[in-house]
Design a protein around this motif. Structure first.
Motif, mmCIF file in Angstrom:
data_model
loop_
_atom_site.group_PDB
_atom_site.id
_atom_site.type_symbol
_atom_site.label_atom_id
_atom_site.label_comp_id
_atom_site.label_asym_id
_atom_site.label_seq_id
_atom_site.Cartn_x
_atom_site.Cartn_y
_atom_site.Cartn_z
ATOM 1 N N VAL A 189 0.832 -1.199 0.000
ATOM 2 C CA VAL A 189 0.000 0.000 0.000
ATOM 3 C C VAL A 189 0.869 1.251 0.000
ATOM 4 O O VAL A 189 1.973 1.270 0.544
ATOM 5 C CB VAL A 189 -0.975 0.019 1.196
ATOM 6 C CG1 VAL A 189 -1.943 -1.143 1.126
ATOM 7 C CG2 VAL A 189 -0.212 -0.004 2.526
ATOM 8 N N ASN A 203 -0.455 4.507 0.776
ATOM 9 C CA ASN A 203 -0.931 5.580 1.647
ATOM 10 C C ASN A 203 -1.917 5.005 2.658
ATOM 11 O O ASN A 203 -2.221 3.804 2.626
ATOM 12 C CB ASN A 203 -1.579 6.706 0.828
ATOM 13 C CG ASN A 203 -2.634 6.192 -0.134
ATOM 14 O OD1 ASN A 203 -3.469 5.357 0.214
ATOM 15 N ND2 ASN A 203 -2.591 6.661 -1.380
ATOM 16 N N ALA A 204 -2.413 5.860 3.532
ATOM 17 C CA ALA A 204 -3.323 5.411 4.593
ATOM 18 C C ALA A 204 -4.668 4.954 4.050
ATOM 19 O O ALA A 204 -5.428 4.291 4.757
ATOM 20 C CB ALA A 204 -3.525 6.531 5.611
ATOM 21 N N ARG A 205 -4.967 5.284 2.796
ATOM 22 C CA ARG A 205 -6.222 4.837 2.183
ATOM 23 C C ARG A 205 -6.122 3.404 1.672
ATOM 24 O O ARG A 205 -7.099 2.849 1.167
ATOM 25 C CB ARG A 205 -6.617 5.780 1.041
ATOM 26 C CG ARG A 205 -6.916 7.203 1.495
ATOM 27 C CD ARG A 205 -7.359 8.094 0.349
ATOM 28 N NE ARG A 205 -6.323 8.245 -0.658
ATOM 29 C CZ ARG A 205 -5.290 9.093 -0.560
ATOM 30 N NH1 ARG A 205 -5.149 9.826 0.535
ATOM 31 N NH2 ARG A 205 -4.394 9.193 -1.514
ATOM 32 N N GLY A 206 -4.946 2.826 1.749
ATOM 33 C CA GLY A 206 -4.759 1.440 1.339
ATOM 34 C C GLY A 206 -4.590 1.244 -0.145
ATOM 35 O O GLY A 206 -4.722 0.121 -0.643
ATOM 36 N N GLU A 207 -4.256 2.297 -0.885
ATOM 37 C CA GLU A 207 -4.134 2.187 -2.338
ATOM 38 C C GLU A 207 -2.869 1.403 -2.713
ATOM 39 O O GLU A 207 -1.777 1.701 -2.237
ATOM 40 C CB GLU A 207 -4.097 3.576 -2.971
ATOM 41 C CG GLU A 207 -5.403 4.332 -2.831
ATOM 42 C CD GLU A 207 -5.323 5.746 -3.387
ATOM 43 O OE1 GLU A 207 -6.392 6.363 -3.546
ATOM 44 O OE2 GLU A 207 -4.205 6.230 -3.651
ATOM 45 N N HIS A 247 0.894 14.953 -6.353
ATOM 46 C CA HIS A 247 -0.378 15.528 -6.775
ATOM 47 C C HIS A 247 -0.224 16.982 -7.212
ATOM 48 O O HIS A 247 -1.211 17.731 -7.246
ATOM 49 C CB HIS A 247 -1.403 15.420 -5.652
ATOM 50 C CG HIS A 247 -1.942 14.028 -5.468
ATOM 51 N ND1 HIS A 247 -2.498 13.580 -4.292
ATOM 52 C CD2 HIS A 247 -1.989 12.971 -6.324
ATOM 53 C CE1 HIS A 247 -2.880 12.321 -4.431
ATOM 54 N NE2 HIS A 247 -2.577 11.931 -5.660
ATOM 55 N N GLU A 307 -1.117 12.093 7.523
ATOM 56 C CA GLU A 307 -1.597 10.753 7.841
ATOM 57 C C GLU A 307 -1.046 10.353 9.206
ATOM 58 O O GLU A 307 -0.257 11.084 9.803
ATOM 59 C CB GLU A 307 -1.174 9.762 6.749
ATOM 60 C CG GLU A 307 -1.749 10.136 5.393
ATOM 61 C CD GLU A 307 -1.314 9.196 4.279
ATOM 62 O OE1 GLU A 307 -0.526 8.272 4.560
ATOM 63 O OE2 GLU A 307 -1.761 9.393 3.142
ATOM 64 N N SER A 343 -0.518 3.768 11.868
ATOM 65 C CA SER A 343 -1.665 2.920 12.166
ATOM 66 C C SER A 343 -1.480 2.115 13.456
ATOM 67 O O SER A 343 -2.444 1.573 13.989
ATOM 68 C CB SER A 343 -1.925 1.956 11.001
ATOM 69 O OG SER A 343 -0.824 1.088 10.804
ATOM 70 N N ASN A 380 4.365 5.210 4.898
ATOM 71 C CA ASN A 380 3.787 5.249 3.568
ATOM 72 C C ASN A 380 4.136 6.590 2.940
ATOM 73 O O ASN A 380 3.271 7.337 2.487
ATOM 74 C CB ASN A 380 2.260 5.077 3.629
ATOM 75 C CG ASN A 380 1.883 3.659 4.000
ATOM 76 O OD1 ASN A 380 2.550 2.732 3.579
ATOM 77 N ND2 ASN A 380 0.838 3.503 4.773
#
Length: 340
Positions: free
Chosen positions: A114, A116-120, A143, A206, A209, A336
């Motif tokens: 992954v 990033n924290a969005r799990g992409e 970005h 972020e 976790s 990440n």
């Protein structure tokens, strides 16, 4: 007993720009037979009905190209630490098809992780915000259209597939971090020990976790056996100073960061390369730093610069997700951290 902190790193990953320009075997162009093999593998993978992130190497058969990918893996791990592949026919495929093609190649190289924290698991490097990450500590360079600082990403390997180029600019910049280490050791041996001391790195909006903290702790350099790994993210180090309790950066730390950037940008070490559609850049994050120049993009959305990114863990000892342990300090978890 040899003090490993005072010994230059010797190996093919410690290269100079002149060496790479005199011997460009880091460039590899897929031949017609290999492209046909990838086309067939795409058809097989799509016909399997598996969603992209469930496609494995078994769903993407590469009876001959698989051996070339194994040589790529060896080059990344024990050689110069990077390659640039050309010839993936992104122009003739749908977005789904070239996504499957790129993902399938990556699955033969290792395990996607992954980003990033969005799990992409599949990243897209394109200007969506225009924000300046130098003034907005929660912004990410990938970005924006701004020039990126030299950095590593949070996996053993980062792959970047060029789908579209910018109107102007956006050149890729690669440098050997082990050569930077050797330059520091040669010119500023008094600063070497700072590379092995713990620093706070910002999660940039972020959170960890495991601990819930907005930062993680590691060192810039570490060894495992005879292999040197460099973890460099200057803007993440500097922006972590905003958190209460962060050990303040000293003048010596700031000098060290300036020197790393100076060596990275030097004529001796910096290797620029232009991406073309269908190019894939593979980098070992342990032994290279990468960056890009700023760019002017097209107005039309369908023409904007677009790179697809994979993060892959491949090495047998899972170096990047555990290298902070052999840096000699305890950490919460790997980052990440993504800039590109």
């Amino acid at each position: 007993m040899v003090d490993i902190l005072r010994v230059p790193f010797e190996g093919p990953s410690a290269w100079t720009r002149d060496q790479m320009e005199r011997n460009a075997n880091w460039r590899y162009t897929l031949n017609a037979g290999e492209v046909d093999e990838i086309r067939n593998a795409v058809r097989v993978a799509v016909a399997s009905g598996q969603p992209l992130e469930k496609i494995t190497a078994a769903h993407f058969p590469l009876p001959t190209l698989g051996a070339r990918i194994r040589r790529l893996a060896e080059e990344l791990e024990n050689g110069r630490g990077f390659e640039l592949w050309s010839g993936l026919p992104v122009h003739e495929w749908t977005t789904e098809e070239f996504s499957v093609a790129y993902w399938g190649l990556g699955r033969h190289l290792g395990e996607p992780v992954v980003q990033n924290a969005r799990g992409e698991l599949f990243g897209h490097v394109t200007d969506t915000t225009g924000a300046d990450p130098q003034t907005n500590a929660n912004s990410r360079f990938y970005h924006t259209n701004h020039a990126a600082p030299f950095h590593v990403d949070g996996a053993d390997i980062v792959g970047l597939l060029c789908v579209r180029t910018a109107q102007a600019g956006g050149a890729s910049l690669v440098v050997s971090s082990t050569s930077i280490y050797n330059s520091l050791l040669r010119d500023h041996p008094d600063l070497i020990e700072l590379l092995y001391q713990p620093l706070w790195f910002d999660h940039r909006g972020e959170r960890n976790s495991v601990t819930g903290q907005p930062y993680w702790v590691t060192s810039i350099a570490g060894w495992t056996g005879e292999k040197l790994s460099m973890m460099y993210l200057r803007n993440f180090i500097e922006s972590a100073q905003r958190y209460e309790g962060a050990p303040p950066l000293t003048d010596a730390h700031r000098k060290l960061l300036e020197l790393i950037d100076s060596y990275a940008q030097s004529e001796e070490l910096l290797l620029p390369m232009d991406f073309q559609p269908g190019d894939i850049q593979w980098l070992n994050n342990h032994v290279t730093l990468h960056s890009r120049t700023g760019f002017t993009d097209w107005e039309a959305l369908e023409r904007k610069r677009w790179l697809m990114r994979l993060w892959i863990n491949q090495f047998e000892r899972d170096r990047f997700t555990s290298n902070y342990k052999y840096h000699g300090i305890a950490v919460d978890e790997p980052s990440n951290a993504a800039i590109a």
